[in-house]
Design an enzyme around this catalytic site. Sequence first.
Site, short mmCIF file in Angstrom:
data_model
loop_
_atom_site.label_atom_id
_atom_site.label_comp_id
_atom_site.label_asym_id
_atom_site.label_seq_id
_atom_site.Cartn_x
_atom_site.Cartn_y
_atom_site.Cartn_z
N ASP A 147 15.42 33.91 17.46
CA ASP A 147 15.71 32.70 16.74
C ASP A 147 14.47 32.00 18.13
OD1 ASP A 147 17.21 30.51 16.05
OD2 ASP A 147 17.38 30.25 18.50
N GLU A 193 11.76 34.72 13.80
CA GLU A 193 11.50 33.26 12.64
C GLU A 193 11.16 32.38 13.62
OE1 GLU A 193 14.82 29.46 12.54
OE2 GLU A 193 14.40 30.37 14.94
C1 BGC Z 1 17.95 28.26 13.96
C2 BGC Z 1 19.00 27.94 13.96
C3 BGC Z 1 19.06 26.03 15.32
C4 BGC Z 1 17.75 26.28 16.17
C5 BGC Z 1 18.28 26.68 17.68
C6 BGC Z 1 16.68 27.92 14.74
O1 BGC Z 1 15.87 27.88 13.86
O2 BGC Z 1 17.91 28.95 13.04
O3 BGC Z 1 20.21 27.04 13.31
O4 BGC Z 1 19.96 24.95 15.57
O5 BGC Z 1 16.73 28.05 16.19
O6 BGC Z 1 18.78 28.40 17.77
#
Ligand code: BGC
Length: 562
Positions: free
Chosen positions: A209, A275
């Site tokens: 994340d 991500e």
């Molecule tokens: C996740 C989100 C989340 C954020 C904070 C992101 O990019 O996919 O759903 O709100 O990270 O953790």
Amino acid sequence: MTAESEWWRQAVVYQIYPRSFADGNGDGEGDIRGMIEKLPYLEQLGVDAVWVSPWYPSPMADGGYDVSDYRDIDPRFGTLADADEFIADAHARGLRVIIDLVPNHSSDQHPWFQAALTAPPGSLDRARYHFRDGRGEDGNLPPNNWPSLFGGSAWERVTEPDGKPGQWYLHMFAPEQPDWNWDNPEVVEEFDSILRFWFDRGIDGLRVDVADALVKDRDLPDTPQEHDSEYGTWKRFEGSPFWDQPGVLLIQQRWRVIADSYADSPQGARVFCSEANADPLEKLVRYVGPGQLHSTFNFDHLHSEWTASSLRHMIDRSITAHQAVSAPTTWVLGNHDSARVASRYGKPITGRVYTTLGASEETKHWGAEDLERQPTDVALGRRRARAAALLELALPGGAYIYQGEELGLNEVEDLPAAVMQDPSFFRNHGKIRGRDGCRVPLPWSGTEPPFGFGADTWLPQPADWAQITAEAQDGDPSSTLNVYRAALALRRTLPALGEGRLLWDESWGPDVLCFDREPGVSCLVNFGADPVALPAGTRVLVASGELVGESVPSDVAVWLAR
Ligand code: BGC
């Protein structure tokens, strides 16, 4: 053919958002029992792996991305024993399991944050997070001007144990999500141990994340950026003090060593998908490749408009950038943070404009607010989303499918404010609708809500999903579900698909994308208004919509055998 140990280079991964996937205990919320019950469905769908969004204990201030214990399962989802059963059953069916790692922040209910709150300023307990004195005479102003990605300031003031207003702590997301201090070796070691905990339990990989956010400029300087903290439209810029700091790469190299140390286990080395929203692509791909993380979501794909020209530029740029670092491209049309593709593609503006230079400056910072207020033609969007799925699954590299894409689910755009849960909706005072509309529980069966869930669902399902439940689509060969099944089955048997080269067929006009994958497969997508004739000497393997005689109509894609 890609070696089995390199399965991730061309894997099709299905994202499960546990709260909304399937309900095993009948309480209207998804859970691991429900996930286990649906494994035969996923096996039949033909994906290679699943990615499970956070299933850890969490107060759910941000849908589970606020973790209070990284080594357990939230009781609403089940137990560690259920997780073990899910992993084992998935493996028995040939499905790999990836789970979410949330390393940028914990929940404010995490024991280490609770300890920090009762410890004095300057203590070791506070040093695990970012605590600072405030500015201004009484320290009543935040330590700097950083914005939270969910709106408002990124700082929250605490009340000290003596009852007086005290220090501030950093939260790049909601106040319930304090950011870890990755300059603290204790945090680094804690996450090493969390990685091993789950790798030892048998998971095959981790989705990381906000992977580019972990490290902050130690001086925490003000940011020169013009604030636009609305979710998803935050401007990334050169020299940002909180994105893309060099220390991030060092942490990830360390994780890669841990994942590689499992190479001799029966499952082989474990993998990561990052991500990161680093922009441009050339910057993004610094996060992947040998010694780095394995793959990273290609959000340009998700952001691109539905035109031949933008998609062609986006695809070319993505492939070139990833090839330069020997990483596969990871295509993605949707996730739990973005409006569903079947709705996006049904709007007058379907996304950003891409040129040879990437996203055009003008459209680059479009976010939810710019797109969500436009009217939606769901039938058109669904038709395009099916074509987009065939395009995605014919591209070289890996692909992610967000749960419900295989059913053609649309964004639920009319959820009443009373049911909204996304912190970005509240922190922006309802200015944007937030992400609840793509998180509505899946319709499995029956003719009315809760469509196979045991009770009223935690977000209400639209009644017209009766026509597109998994059950309703199962026996209909022309359904979205069966287009996905057919494509995924072909992808497994055709060596041309997955990794490898893509060769554009330049003989088509500006409204058609056509490319060859060797040996012997082509993908053709018609973006124009008029049907185009199938190329001579080809045989249709799968089509996203009905053909008109020997022609491919508007917004339809086909895979062809040559
Ligand atoms: C996740 C989100 C989340 C954020 C904070 C992101 O990019 O996919 O759903 O709100 O990270 O953790």
